[in-house]
Structure formats: C-alpha cells, structure tokens
Design an enzyme around this catalytic site. Structure first.
Site, PDB file in Angstrom:
ATOM      1  N   ARG A  79     -29.123  14.437  18.944  1.00  0.00           N
ATOM      2  CA  ARG A  79     -28.757  12.893  18.430  1.00  0.00           C
ATOM      3  C   ARG A  79     -27.268  12.764  18.274  1.00  0.00           C
ATOM      4  O   ARG A  79     -26.840  11.775  18.767  1.00  0.00           O
ATOM      5  CB  ARG A  79     -29.406  12.492  16.940  1.00  0.00           C
ATOM      6  CG  ARG A  79     -30.854  12.481  17.222  1.00  0.00           C
ATOM      7  CD  ARG A  79     -31.472  12.289  15.634  1.00  0.00           C
ATOM      8  NE  ARG A  79     -32.763  12.370  15.740  1.00  0.00           N
ATOM      9  CZ  ARG A  79     -33.571  12.405  14.548  1.00  0.00           C
ATOM     10  NH1 ARG A  79     -33.048  12.128  13.578  1.00  0.00           N
ATOM     11  NH2 ARG A  79     -35.025  12.082  14.540  1.00  0.00           N
ATOM     12  N   GLU A 228     -33.823  12.950   0.733  1.00  0.00           N
ATOM     13  CA  GLU A 228     -32.606  12.567   1.451  1.00  0.00           C
ATOM     14  C   GLU A 228     -31.429  12.060   0.458  1.00  0.00           C
ATOM     15  O   GLU A 228     -30.578  11.616   1.042  1.00  0.00           O
ATOM     16  CB  GLU A 228     -33.083  11.037   2.314  1.00  0.00           C
ATOM     17  CG  GLU A 228     -34.091  11.557   3.267  1.00  0.00           C
ATOM     18  CD  GLU A 228     -34.250  10.497   4.510  1.00  0.00           C
ATOM     19  OE1 GLU A 228     -33.786   9.627   4.347  1.00  0.00           O
ATOM     20  OE2 GLU A 228     -35.046  10.793   5.189  1.00  0.00           O
TER      21      GLU A 228
END
Length: 268
Positions: A79, A228
């Site tokens: 990514r 997260e």
C-alpha cells in the site's frame, strides 16, 4: 496532505476518542504515520466501488502513466509503495492520475456484480479497442504500445518459468484458473487509482496486556485499549487483514486483563 485529500472512512470516524485522550495526558506513538489505500478510485468518493476492479487489475493488468505511456511501479507492491508512486505521478501530471488497465480475461477475475458496480459508479470504464482507450485517457500512444508489448512478453516468460520476475520492476506474475493473463483481448477495462486516507498507524501506547501509559510512561491503572485506537503495532506501514487480527488478539488480552483486575478488586 491537505483537507481535500479523500478518505475511505465513514463520516462518523472522527477520531473523537483519541482527541479526548490526547488532552488527558495519555501517551500516543506513531501519530505521524498515515496509511493511504492505493486500490481506491480517483473518480469517486469514499471507499467506493472501483476498488475490487483496481485490486484485480494490479494482479492481472498493467498500470501506466498516461503522459509517458510507461509503467511506473511494480503493480503488486504494498500500500505504501503503491500510494507513494501514484501520488507522485499525479502531482507531476498536474493532477492527472495514472491508469490501470486489463483486458476481458483480466476482467473475468472479478465477480460480475463487483465489476458492474464499478462501471455504474463511473470508476471503471470499458473500451472496445485500445485506440478508444488511448484517445479517452490521452495516453502517449507509441511508448504505451511498446510498453504493452514488453509487458505481455514478461507474462509469456512467466508462463515458462514461475519464478520469473520482470526486468523493469521485479514483479512476479500469478495464474488465474491455471492460466497467465496478458493484456491483449478486447474489450479492455480501465480505472484511475487515487489513494485515500485509510488508517492512522499511530495511537495509544500500551503494554502487551493492553494497559495504557501516560506521557511519563507510567501505567494508568484501570485503563485498557486495543484495536485501531492503539499505536506501535505495525510501524509505518500495515499489511491488509491485520486490523481484524489486531482487534481479536488484543481485544481478548484486554478482556482477560480487565477481568483479572476486576476479580482482584472484588476480592479485597
């Protein structure tokens, strides 16, 4: 990154909890690292519908800079590498993004409803000929046709040697249903990738049992964090699918630590 930079996240993902904790002497790490998603489309907002096509087109197609007509990175990079390369080309082209292209056989690697959604959203386009595609995106024609010929020769070599990597960017190639796929058979499909903010690598600093540290690196008793909201798990670049594993592993650990603390307090 400017405020115009798009995101894959929903409008409710405001970082409210992190904002409160930052004001409350909680230690954060790696907040400078923001991961962007390189499979999303330049031509639609949010996560959108083009990403399933773009993901497969990287595997079974070719990404080119329309200005030069040439490849500019290894299409199956991670990514960060992908996002950095796409943003660089887009900036150099005064806001015109690169293009990822596959043919009808590459398109067949995508579930038909997913391909149709991408087309209906305007994120994926179909062309009956290469000339039509070249004209639409204003691609530098001759270099592109030569590049495409080289790319297809790389796929041919890979069909003879599974360990083959292309000499331009070191890419290897994958089979689909036992066959290697070149970009040669009409109709052709294309999309313009546009990286978007996807994941903040940073977050609350925790112990391996999800205990939270303050800015003096003291553990804040009774406070636990996982998922997260936490930082330091993945460094500056995170692999796909790791977020769920992060939540599952550390969610369980946080639950065990919290239950243990609760039992200790209750027994006093």
């Amino acid at each position: 990154m400017t405020k115009e930079f798009k995101t894959t996240n929903h409008q409710g993902a405001t970082g409210y909890t992190a904002e409160i904790l930052l004001k409350d002497n909680v230690k954060f790490v790696d907040m400078q690292y923001i991961q962007s998603m390189h499979v999303t489309s330049f031509d639609e907002g949010g996560f959108g519908f083009g990403y399933r096509f773009i993901t497969q087109a990287y595997d079974y197609g070719i990404a080119i800079n329309p200005k030069t007509g040439l490849r500019f990175f290894n299409e199956i990079s991670d990514r960060k590498i992908g996002s950095d390369a796409i943003l660089k080309v887009t900036a150099e082209n005064d806001g015109v993004p690169p293009i990822v292209i596959t043919d009808i056989n590459g398109a067949k690697t995508i579930k038909l409803p997913d391909l149709q959604r991408g087309v209906l959203a305007g994120a994926v386009r179909q062309f009956e000929t290469l000339d039509e595609l070249i004209d639409y995106y204003k691609i530098n024609k001759e270099p592109f046709l030569e590049q495409l010929k080289r790319y297809n020769s790389f796929v041919d070599e890979a069909s003879k040697n599974e360990k083959y990597t292309d000499p331009e960017f070191g890419r290897n190639f994958s089979k689909f249903k036992g066959k290697y796929i070149k970009v040669e058979k009409a109709p052709f499909f294309a999309a313009r990738p546009g990286p978007k903010v996807h994941h903040c690598m940073g977050g609350v600093k925790t112990s391996t049992w999800c205990e939270v540290y303050d800015n003096d690196l003291n553990i804040i008793k009774g406070l636990y964090a996982c998922g997260e909201l936490t930082g330091g798990r993945h460094g500056y670049n995170r692999l796909g699918s790791c977020a769920v594993l992060d939540c599952l592993v550390y969610g369980m650990r946080a639950g065990e630590a919290l239950a243990k603390r609760y039992n200790e307090i209750r027994s006093v």
